[in-house]
Design an enzyme around this catalytic site. Structure first.
Site, PDB file in Angstrom:
ATOM      1  CB  ALA A  14      -0.839   0.130   1.314  1.00 28.25           C
ATOM      2  CE1 TYR A 155       4.034  -9.182 -11.754  1.00 27.99           C
ATOM      3  CE2 TYR A 155       3.303  -9.380 -14.076  1.00 27.99           C
ATOM      4  CZ  TYR A 155       3.056  -8.744 -12.786  1.00 27.99           C
ATOM      5  OH  TYR A 155       2.160  -7.750 -12.198  1.00 27.99           O
TER       6      TYR A 155
END
Ligand code: NAI
Length: 247
Positions: A14, A155
């Protein structure tokens, strides 16, 4: 009454980008929001901005790939805020390389943060949600996990893993009143994509039917929907927020 009044949310990663805008959107919707990331200073800033939006917010420095660290943080959040209603597994990294050059370290780092981190988050938080018999888990996958991407086998594998994890846990936790969904963003303008070369961006753009990159707030709004009661009959879903890229 605000949409998420009296709800408690946890957002990983965040400190910036999609995670930051998600934390702010949840706070604005009335949730008490715990902001988690590796960078203490930046994550404190997110919490400060979230408080200005009117919500209660906490900041924690944590590495999601470390089980005990994450567990201690979640226990602290529960101790302070008394419940956990929403978990957004957003923390993610890239270590791009062609498969023949990719090192074991690059593979492991990406798997540890993106996939194992989400597993740890779900494992820890679902204990509380099961007791409450309610909860919303939102995992941030990627278009790369759906269609693959050159130079991103680590990924893409981690993000495809997120999708399998989402669907399996959605089935396991459905009888407990918990919904588990994923979002697969396309190319979103953040620090992660700012690393892309100009020529790569120019090649990508014509492949996006809506003709532009997305904004972190556009992913945040999709998270908000999946975190709210408006999505109570949706579970195991992968929501594409990609301007039509994966179509
Ligand atoms: P970003 O690089 O701007 O932010 C990543 C956040 O994750 C940062 O807050 C960072 O501190 C945190 N983080 C990384 N490793 C961590 C760890 N081990 N423990 C705790 N926090 C950690 O990235 P962005 O673009 O905001 O991406 C967020 C998520 O969205 C990631 O999962 C990414 O894979 C995904 N995504 C992003 C896309 C894009 O185009 N930007 C496209 C598709 C998916």
């Amino acid at each position: 009454m605000p949409l998420l009044d009296s709800k408690v949310a946890i957002v990983t990663g965040a400190s910036r980008g999609i995670g930051k805008d998600t934390a702010l959107a949840l706070a604005e919707a009335g949730a008490k929001t715990a902001c988690l990331a590796r960078n203490e200073e930046l994550v404190k800033q997110t919490a400060e901005e979230a408080r200005k939006k009117g919500g209660e917010a906490l900041a924690y420095k944590v590495d999601v790939s470390k089980f005990q660290e994450l567990e201690a943080v979640v226990e602290d959040i529960y101790g302070r805020l008394g419940r956990i209603d929403i978990l957004v597994n957003n923390a993610g990294i890239t270590r791009d390389n062609l498969i023949i050059r990719m090192t074991e370290e690059e593979w492991d780092q990406v798997m540890d943060t993106n996939l194992k981190g989400a597993f740890f988050g779900i494992k820890i938080v679902s204990r509380y949600m099961i007791k409450q018999r309610s909860g919303k888990i939102i995992n941030i996958a990627s278009v790369a996990g759906v269609v693959g991407n050159k130079g991103q086998s680590n990924y893409a594998a981690s993000k495809a893993g997120i999708i399998g994890l989402t669907k399996s846990v959605a089935k396991e936790l459905a009888p407990r009143g918990i919904q588990v969904n994923a979002i697969a963003p396309g190319f979103i303008t953040t620090d992660m994509t700012s690393k892309l070369k100009e020529e790569t961006k120019e090649t990508l753009l014509p492949q996006i039917p809506l003709g532009r990159f997305g904004l972190p707030q556009e992913v945040a709004r999709a998270v908000l929907f999946l975190a709210s009661p408006d999505s109570d009959y949706i579970t195991g879903h992968v929501l594409h927020v990609d301007g039509g890229l994966a179509m």
